[in-house]
Design a protein around this motif. Structure first.
Motif, short mmCIF file in Angstrom:
data_model
loop_
_atom_site.label_atom_id
_atom_site.label_comp_id
_atom_site.label_asym_id
_atom_site.label_seq_id
_atom_site.Cartn_x
_atom_site.Cartn_y
_atom_site.Cartn_z
N LEU A 50 -56.50 0.39 7.47
CA LEU A 50 -57.22 0.11 8.70
C LEU A 50 -58.36 -0.89 8.44
O LEU A 50 -58.55 -1.84 9.20
CB LEU A 50 -57.78 1.41 9.28
N HIS A 51 -59.09 -0.68 7.36
CA HIS A 51 -60.19 -1.55 6.95
C HIS A 51 -59.67 -2.97 6.69
O HIS A 51 -60.22 -3.95 7.21
CB HIS A 51 -60.82 -0.96 5.69
N ASN A 52 -58.59 -3.09 5.93
CA ASN A 52 -58.03 -4.40 5.59
C ASN A 52 -57.49 -5.10 6.83
O ASN A 52 -57.64 -6.31 6.97
CB ASN A 52 -56.93 -4.27 4.54
N ALA A 61 -45.53 14.96 1.34
CA ALA A 61 -46.04 15.12 -0.02
C ALA A 61 -46.46 16.57 -0.27
O ALA A 61 -46.93 17.26 0.64
CB ALA A 61 -47.23 14.21 -0.21
N ASN A 62 -46.25 17.01 -1.49
CA ASN A 62 -46.56 18.39 -1.85
C ASN A 62 -47.82 18.54 -2.69
O ASN A 62 -48.40 19.61 -2.72
CB ASN A 62 -45.39 19.01 -2.62
N HIS A 63 -48.22 17.49 -3.36
CA HIS A 63 -49.37 17.59 -4.26
C HIS A 63 -50.66 17.22 -3.54
O HIS A 63 -50.68 16.36 -2.67
CB HIS A 63 -49.18 16.65 -5.46
N LYS A 64 -51.73 17.90 -3.95
CA LYS A 64 -53.04 17.61 -3.35
C LYS A 64 -53.43 16.16 -3.55
O LYS A 64 -53.94 15.50 -2.64
CB LYS A 64 -54.11 18.50 -3.99
N SER A 65 -53.18 15.65 -4.74
CA SER A 65 -53.58 14.27 -5.05
C SER A 65 -52.80 13.27 -4.21
O SER A 65 -53.35 12.25 -3.78
CB SER A 65 -53.38 13.98 -6.53
N SER A 66 -51.53 13.55 -3.94
CA SER A 66 -50.75 12.61 -3.13
C SER A 66 -51.18 12.67 -1.67
O SER A 66 -51.16 11.66 -0.97
CB SER A 66 -49.25 12.85 -3.28
N GLN A 123 -56.45 8.13 1.84
CA GLN A 123 -57.19 6.95 1.40
C GLN A 123 -56.48 5.67 1.80
O GLN A 123 -57.12 4.70 2.23
CB GLN A 123 -57.36 6.98 -0.12
N ASP A 124 -55.15 5.66 1.64
CA ASP A 124 -54.38 4.47 1.98
C ASP A 124 -54.47 4.13 3.46
O ASP A 124 -54.57 2.96 3.82
CB ASP A 124 -52.92 4.63 1.57
#
Length: 84
Positions: free
Chosen positions: A19-21, A2-7, A13-14
């Motif tokens: 891991l939590h799930n 990914a190239n974008h900061k948000s991605s 986050q995913d």
């Protein structure tokens, strides 16, 4: 990659959520297995409410589907009722 900061942030986050799930789903499966392995009706009746509560919570936060939770609770209740 990914190239974008948000991605990049979304990927981080995913991973954390996955891991939590996985932890809670595995804990639920172990609790169901433990309840199914019990042969004493009184002991099973003591453990059933906590497993039922766990299934409801996981369905509420979409870790498992609500119908899966209902099916598991129903099959566990049937199994407990059939015990001598």
């Amino acid at each position: 990659m990914a190239n974008h900061k948000s991605s990049l942030k979304r990927i981080r986050q995913d991973k954390k959520k996955n891991l939590h799930n996985r932890y809670y789903a595995k804990t639920m499966r172990n609790a169901v297995r433990k309840l199914r392995a019990i042969t004493d009706k009184e002991e099973a009746l003591k453990l059933y409410p906590s497993v039922q509560k766990m299934l409801d919570k996981l369905a509420k936060i979409n870790i498992i589907h609500k119908n899966k939770a209902a099916n598991l609770k129903s099959s566990l209740a049937n199994q407990i009722n059939k015990m001598a």
